[in-house]
Design a protein around this motif. Structure first.
Motif, short mmCIF file in Angstrom:
data_model
loop_
_atom_site.label_atom_id
_atom_site.label_comp_id
_atom_site.label_asym_id
_atom_site.label_seq_id
_atom_site.Cartn_x
_atom_site.Cartn_y
_atom_site.Cartn_z
N ILE A 105 12.45 1.57 -7.50
CA ILE A 105 12.41 1.19 -8.76
C ILE A 105 13.96 1.05 -9.26
O ILE A 105 14.33 0.01 -10.11
N VAL A 106 14.41 1.97 -8.76
CA VAL A 106 16.09 2.17 -9.43
C VAL A 106 16.70 1.17 -8.79
O VAL A 106 17.56 0.29 -9.32
N ILE A 113 3.97 8.09 -6.04
CA ILE A 113 4.72 7.80 -7.20
C ILE A 113 6.41 8.22 -6.78
O ILE A 113 7.28 7.40 -7.05
N GLY A 114 6.48 9.32 -6.11
CA GLY A 114 7.73 9.78 -5.97
C GLY A 114 8.49 8.89 -4.82
O GLY A 114 9.77 8.54 -5.02
N TYR A 115 7.76 8.29 -3.90
CA TYR A 115 8.40 7.57 -2.95
C TYR A 115 8.77 6.18 -3.72
O TYR A 115 9.69 5.83 -3.27
N LYS A 175 0.86 -1.32 0.00
CA LYS A 175 -0.07 -0.02 -0.03
C LYS A 175 0.90 1.27 0.10
O LYS A 175 1.83 1.40 0.78
N LEU A 176 0.75 2.12 -0.88
CA LEU A 176 1.46 3.43 -0.90
C LEU A 176 0.51 4.39 -0.35
O LEU A 176 -0.50 4.59 -0.61
N GLU A 215 1.45 15.10 -13.01
CA GLU A 215 2.61 15.32 -12.09
C GLU A 215 3.44 14.03 -12.10
O GLU A 215 4.67 13.88 -12.10
N ALA A 216 2.65 12.93 -11.84
CA ALA A 216 3.18 11.31 -11.75
C ALA A 216 3.88 11.16 -13.00
O ALA A 216 4.96 10.39 -13.28
#
Length: 269
Positions: free
Chosen positions: A100-101, A93-95, A54-55, A142-143
């Motif tokens: 992801i990287v 999405i920023g979190y 969960k984000l 923005e995402a």
């Protein structure tokens, strides 16, 4: 180590679950996330490796490393909460980006929406400057920008029109209503089966680093389309207002068709 046949799908809901099943049937190993304990078993029974994730506006709950690890591709398929404020979707999405990287994800597909085009009129194309008018549209744009600008992975953005399929159709909400605005505005809808087919084509053909509109190439007026659909389904017809009319916008699918040459299964919805 990332495996090209492994795909993580963040959000196995109305679109994400059928997508997971479609990709699994095409030979991919699928990791699927859900926010509900009760759905873990059904994911596993569908041949999907289940993950509880969960984000939140202040971080990510769950083992995101296990969810992303060994996958080469991430599909983000959860929408902004219509009631969310203060940029929470884009913040989420920023979190996600550092994870992801760290996981070595090479490709990201973001399921976005044509709501990023706002309430303008004319032809909406991927190349135009856009200014969303709704909070969800602003959050999605923005995402998109957060993901597209990151050079550690390649992102493709799919801006779907209104999603329909099976029990989901705007006519059920509009049936019998009075004074519905914008009767002359064109529809920009897409069937779920076509969403699945387009995503599969993009993954199979490795079409990354692009932004695509994805709507059925069928744009009758709202009044014409919803009145006819209500009649077909034997529902009370919607009634449209003749004041404050707008010509509306037609969302172009020209770029999508040039790149993947997709044949719509439901071209006239």
């Amino acid at each position: 180590m990332a495996t090209k046949n492994n795909i993580s799908i963040l959000g196995c809901g109305w679109l994400g679950l059928p997508l997971a099943k479609t990709l699994a049937a095409s030979g991919f190993h699928i990791k699927g996330s859900t926010t509900s304990d009760s759905k873990l078993q059904s994911l596993a029974q569908s041949g999907i490796e289940p993950h509880l994730l969960k984000l939140e506006p202040d971080g990510i709950l769950g083992d995101v490393t296990a969810f992303l690890g060994t996958s080469s591709t991430l599909i983000i398929d959860f929408p902004p909460n219509a009631k969310s404020e203060n940029g929470s979707y884009a913040t989420k999405i920023g979190y996600l980006v550092p994870h992801i990287v760290e996981a070595g994800i090479k490709f990201v597909l973001l399921v976005s929406s044509t709501s990023v085009y706002g309430r303008g009129s004319g032809l909406a194309t991927e190349e135009m400057t856009i200014s969303p008018t709704t909070e969800s549209g602003k959050q999605l744009l923005e995402a998109e920008q957060i993901l597209l600008k990151d050079t550690h992975f390649q992102t493709t953005v799919l801006r779907f029109g209104g999603l329909i399929g099976d029990e989901r159709h705007p006519v059920f909400h509009l049936s019998g209503k009075e004074n519905i605005e914008n009767p002359e505005g064109p529809i920009n809808l897409i069937h779920r089966e076509d969403c699945l087919g387009i995503i599969l084509k993009i993954i199979e053909n490795k079409i990354w680093g692009e932004v695509f509109n994805a709507v059925a190439p069928y744009h009758p007026t709202r009044e014409e389309y919803y009145s006819e659909k209500a009649q077909d389904l034997e529902l009370p017809p919607p009634h449209f207002s003749k004041t404050n009319q707008s010509s509306g916008k037609i969302v172009s699918t020209g770029k999508l068709l040039r790149y993947i040459k997709y044949n719509f299964l439901h071209p006239e919805l």
